[in-house]
Design a protein around this motif. Structure first.
Motif, mmCIF file in Angstrom:
data_model
loop_
_atom_site.group_PDB
_atom_site.id
_atom_site.type_symbol
_atom_site.label_atom_id
_atom_site.label_comp_id
_atom_site.label_asym_id
_atom_site.label_seq_id
_atom_site.Cartn_x
_atom_site.Cartn_y
_atom_site.Cartn_z
ATOM 1 N N PRO A 111 0.796 -1.241 0.000
ATOM 2 C CA PRO A 111 0.000 0.000 0.000
ATOM 3 C C PRO A 111 0.820 1.277 0.000
ATOM 4 O O PRO A 111 0.311 2.341 -0.357
ATOM 5 C CB PRO A 111 -0.834 -0.124 1.285
ATOM 6 N N ALA A 112 2.097 1.194 0.382
ATOM 7 C CA ALA A 112 2.894 2.413 0.511
ATOM 8 C C ALA A 112 3.888 2.618 -0.625
ATOM 9 O O ALA A 112 4.204 3.744 -0.969
ATOM 10 C CB ALA A 112 3.654 2.406 1.836
ATOM 11 N N GLU A 113 4.413 1.534 -1.214
ATOM 12 C CA GLU A 113 5.490 1.704 -2.188
ATOM 13 C C GLU A 113 5.439 0.643 -3.277
ATOM 14 O O GLU A 113 4.698 -0.342 -3.183
ATOM 15 C CB GLU A 113 6.846 1.642 -1.482
ATOM 16 N N TYR A 138 3.642 5.684 -3.194
ATOM 17 C CA TYR A 138 2.378 6.122 -3.774
ATOM 18 C C TYR A 138 1.904 7.443 -3.185
ATOM 19 O O TYR A 138 1.068 8.132 -3.772
ATOM 20 C CB TYR A 138 1.304 5.061 -3.550
ATOM 21 N N THR A 139 2.442 7.808 -2.036
ATOM 22 C CA THR A 139 1.996 9.045 -1.385
ATOM 23 C C THR A 139 2.656 10.280 -1.975
ATOM 24 O O THR A 139 2.239 11.405 -1.692
ATOM 25 C CB THR A 139 2.310 8.993 0.119
ATOM 26 N N ASN A 140 3.709 10.119 -2.784
ATOM 27 C CA ASN A 140 4.409 11.279 -3.345
ATOM 28 C C ASN A 140 3.560 11.967 -4.412
ATOM 29 O O ASN A 140 2.896 11.311 -5.213
ATOM 30 C CB ASN A 140 5.734 10.854 -3.968
ATOM 31 N N SER A 185 7.579 10.960 -11.389
ATOM 32 C CA SER A 185 8.068 11.402 -10.086
ATOM 33 C C SER A 185 9.555 11.709 -10.070
ATOM 34 O O SER A 185 10.056 12.242 -9.086
ATOM 35 C CB SER A 185 7.774 10.333 -9.023
ATOM 36 N N SER A 186 10.265 11.367 -11.132
ATOM 37 C CA SER A 186 11.711 11.591 -11.166
ATOM 38 C C SER A 186 12.076 12.496 -12.328
ATOM 39 O O SER A 186 11.442 12.475 -13.377
ATOM 40 C CB SER A 186 12.462 10.260 -11.323
ATOM 41 N N SER A 774 11.895 22.012 -3.371
ATOM 42 C CA SER A 774 11.916 20.802 -2.550
ATOM 43 C C SER A 774 10.611 20.602 -1.782
ATOM 44 O O SER A 774 10.357 19.519 -1.246
ATOM 45 C CB SER A 774 13.087 20.854 -1.560
ATOM 46 N N TYR A 775 9.761 21.633 -1.712
ATOM 47 C CA TYR A 775 8.490 21.520 -0.994
ATOM 48 C C TYR A 775 7.322 21.210 -1.924
ATOM 49 O O TYR A 775 6.183 21.094 -1.474
ATOM 50 C CB TYR A 775 8.207 22.816 -0.228
ATOM 51 N N LEU A 776 7.592 21.073 -3.220
ATOM 52 C CA LEU A 776 6.517 20.789 -4.181
ATOM 53 C C LEU A 776 6.316 19.294 -4.289
ATOM 54 O O LEU A 776 6.705 18.660 -5.261
ATOM 55 C CB LEU A 776 6.851 21.396 -5.545
ATOM 56 N N LYS A 777 5.737 18.692 -3.291
ATOM 57 C CA LYS A 777 5.473 17.251 -3.288
ATOM 58 C C LYS A 777 4.062 16.994 -2.790
ATOM 59 O O LYS A 777 3.478 17.786 -2.097
ATOM 60 C CB LYS A 777 6.480 16.525 -2.388
#
Length: 777
Positions: A111-113, A138-140, A185-186, A774-777
């Motif tokens: 559920p997390a990754e 998945y939370t990113n 995401s990368s 760095s805070y744009l997540k």
């Protein structure tokens, strides 16, 4: 000066460079003579596959042993630590059909990754041919900020290559490198290395590698190499000037209208346009044999067949047009009963009596692509035939009773050239298409390009190329000397039965278009577009056998066009001022890299400026670190940062209508102001925007805080304290934003004075934006 954590960035970078130590795998065993296969490695349903009739040269167990060591060394995966789903296949190498490979796919998620990876091994030597890896949570949301410069990433990439493919860098040339978003995401760097012989590139020897721009990890690797190759002789090749003359003869430009659409709403009928030039026939893609000078196709084989062309004469067009009349607009749109009656009549003329009307629907506006905003009736019908029933639809203009679109759908198995039993030739199909236009839209005959061309396909695989059961004809609209692609007549004719399968007329009667006066001449436009390319010699690998599983390889020496700067290649040219434009009609900046590098060399913002420039966030033209930044340039940087990060916050609605008094929809920077409003960076006010005005440091801080989504929080000024020596000079409305910026580390904690009313420099803007990313997540 706003030096925000530059030393910290350098420390983090140094740590990143020490996180991965790259060592050679060492000598891999040669499994060429090992053809034994035990029962435990046979195919398991849904998981493992071995190409029928083959006995693998390397066992699955041996392949998995190499995969396990490779994943551990290069991407840090331990197969024993997680319950990976594993799939394997033994088959021919699709890129080198004479060789066999093991392909291993791995997948893990909770559920997390998630973690995904695949590796392709040479089944004879055990060498790594391909490696792909991705992992994340998945939370990113959004993309991680870029931390490595292009040169740092290239160093990392070449370290990996030296380990995975020893000796190949010395035989290669760097062809392309760029930063772009990957997997959502990368941000990754992509490097392409091409092998060379005699300083001439050989495309079939290559290494393609991508590196994560945040942590320097390996994301993908693809490598193919011919160790021993018999090369064509350089003797007897034609001179470069002769080759250029041959290839230039296939190059020309055409004038066309390019729609400019809103970012917020796709206008089916666009309101704004550019008039532009583009290269015809797919641009500078030609290639010739360096010895014979003969044209080659995309696969490297000689082009034996020339295009067959057909057209109407001027007299034929005049005859059709002379008998035409434009349809009149009815006082009231057709009602449902009249529409169905009219549909039956038109369908009877096109197909016959065996028609059944199924449904009818009235629409207005942009409900269908074909209607282009018209009022329409769409009638669905069925056709009863000897051995089947087919379906179709007829779209009728409710105001003029014209056919807008006709489609009939049958099932026909796709045939091949060798067993095609066509009853209608391509030329006869063309005549039938013209008859349709003459019957239904004769008044448009002088407004379309009637010339059509057909090139017989070559061979594909081990049989003649699959062909469509239909002939397709496309007649684009011509306005003056320019093409307008979005208006056209399209016709499809069944080559076996002669039936009409599609007749679509997409047409906008009234368009507001730029004039065709004061334009660049075609030869001037051709020179500008052509100057983006360089003619080069290259070796290419050609399969002369149509059976790809039994290739007959040869090496050709060719002349071909190569983009001089691949990353800045422009397809279109503004016909008015000669500037390069992209597919959306936006102007492409002509970047002065040398001036930019000289301006930032040795400056405290150098590394940050490089990182932002490589992502397209910072415009390198005119970047002077210690000069003040104009309001519009600050807005552009912030909008590009959000676009590049994959971050989509629609914080404020209604930016379609910009209220600023000096901002027009036709302005080049209009979209940036729209998006700045939509993202909540600035307020939409009925006042002067002041594009070129300096931005004070306190105002700049507020805009970046708005960008991060803390606008409402910053308004609670009474809950914040500031200990700057000049805090009394800070406007009350910006107090909260400055406090938030300091708390997030966007502003260096060692700064004792904020200097709120001073103009923000380009360097300060760049550094603070980079910290904010760095805070744009």
């Amino acid at each position: 000066m706003l030096r925000m954590g530059y030393g910290l960035i350098m420390i983090v970078t140094l740590l990143l460079f020490n996180t991965i130590n790259i060592f050679a795998i060492g000598e891999l065993p040669n499994y060429k003579n090992n053809h034994e296969m035990t029962d435990q490695y046979l195919m398991e349903p849904g998981q493992n596959y071995i190409e029928p009739g083959l006995t693998p040269e390397m066992s699955r167990e041996e392949a998995m042993d190499i995969v396990e060591k490779t994943l551990s060394k290069y991407v840090g995966i331990d197969l024993k630590n997680r319950d990976f789903q594993v799939g394997t296949e033994y088959r021919r190498d699709w890129q080198r059909p004479e060789n066999y490979v093991w392909v291993v796919h791995l997948y893990y998620h909770d559920p997390a990754e998630y973690v995904t990876a695949s590796i392709t091994l040479d089944a004879s030597k055990g060498a790594i041919l391909e490696l792909n890896y991705d992992a994340g949570q998945y939370t990113n949301v959004g993309r991680a900020p870029l931390s490595l410069t292009k040169s740092e990433a290239r160093t990392r990439a070449e370290d990996y290559i030296r380990s995975l493919a020893p000796g190949k860098l010395e035989q290669s040339t760097k062809v392309e490198s760029e930063a772009y978003s990957h997997y959502g995401s990368s941000t990754v760097y992509s490097f392409q290395y091409t092998g060379e012989f005699n300083n001439i590139p050989y495309d079939s020897n290559y290494i393609h590698i991508t590196i994560d721009g945040t942590d320097g990890s390996l994301k993908s690797y693809n490598h193919r190499w011919d160790e021993e190759t018999a090369l064509p002789s350089m003797e007897g090749i034609i001179h470069k000037t002769e080759a250029e003359s041959i290839l230039e003869g296939d190059s020309e430009v055409e004038l066309f209208y390019l729609p400019l659409r809103s970012d917020f709403h796709y206008e089916m009928v666009p309101e704004n346009f550019r008039i532009a030039y583009r290269l015809k026939n797919h641009g500078m893609t030609g290639m010739i044999d360096a010895h014979s000078g003969k044209m080659l196709d995309w696969s490297g084989n000689e082009v034996d067949q020339k295009a067959t062309k057909i057209d109407l004469s001027r007299e034929q067009k005049e005859k059709i047009y002379g008998q035409a009349s434009r349809p009149e607009t009815r006082s009231q749109p057709l009602n449902q009963k009249d529409a169905e009656t009219l549909a039956k009549e038109k369908l009877k003329n096109m197909i016959g009596d065996s028609i059944t009307i199924l449904t009818s629907q009235y629409t207005e506006g942009e409900g269908y692509w074909e209607s282009s905003g018209r009022k329409t009736w769409t009638v669905e019908f069925s056709v009863e035939k000897e051995d089947e029933i087919s379906n179709g639809r007829l779209m009728i203009d409710a105001d003029t009773a014209e056919i807008i679109a006709y489609n009939q759908w049958d099932y026909h198995p796709i045939t091949s050239l060798e067993n095609d039993s066509e009853t209608l030739s391509w030329e006869e199909g063309y005549e039938k298409a013209i008859e349709l236009i003459e019957t239904h839209h004769p008044y448009l005959i002088k407004e379309i390009r009637t010339e059509q061309s057909m090139t017989d396909g070559g061979l594909w695989g081990d049989r003649p190329e699959w062909i469509s059961p239909e002939y397709n004809y496309h007649f684009p609209r011509i306005i003056g000397k320019a093409v307008y692609d979005e208006n056209s007549i399209m016709v499809s004719i069944d080559r076996h039965t002669g039936e009409v399968k599609n007749y679509t007329v997409r047409w906008t009667p009234s368009l507001t278009l730029p004039t065709q006066e004061d334009l660049l001449k075609p030869d001037q436009a051709l020179d500008l577009l052509k100057n983006q390319f360089t003619l080069e010699l290259a070796y290419i690998r050609v399969n002369e056998n149509v059976n790809t599983e039994n290739p007959k390889e040869r090496i050709r020496l060719v002349y071909r066009w190569r983009p001089s700067e691949r990353s800045s290649l422009a397809s279109y040219l503004d016909a008015k001022d000669g500037s390069f434009i992209d597919y959306s009609g936006r102007k492409i900046a002509v970047n002065d890299k040398e001036s930019f590098e000289a301006a930032i060399s040795g400056h405290w913002v150098e590394r940050t400026a490089q990182l932002l420039a490589q992502q397209g966030i910072l415009d390198i033209d005119g970047f002077e670190p210690d000069q003040s930044i104009a309001r519009i340039d600050a807005i552009k940087m912030m909008v590009r940062l959000l676009e590049n990060s994959g971050f989509q916050r629609y914080q404020v609605a209604g930016a379609e209508d910009v209220h600023f008094e000096d901002v027009m929809e036709q302005d080049e920077d209009f979209r940036f102001i729209q998006w700045a409003i939509r993202y909540g960076i600035i307020d939409n006010k009925p006042e002067i925007f002041h594009r070129e005005a300096d931005v004070s440091r306190e105002e700049m801080t507020q805009m970046i805080v708005n960008l991060l989504g803390y606008k409402e929080l910053s308004a609670a000024t009474h809950i914040f304290t500031l200990d700057y020596n000049d805090a009394d000079n800070i406007s009350e409305e910006y107090w909260g934003a400055i406090a938030i910026s300091k708390g997030l580390g966007l502003i260096s904690a060692e700064t004792f004075e904020f200097r709120p009313k001073e103009a923000t420099t380009m360097a300060e803007m760049a550094e603070m934006l980079y910290q904010a990313s760095s805070y744009l997540k």
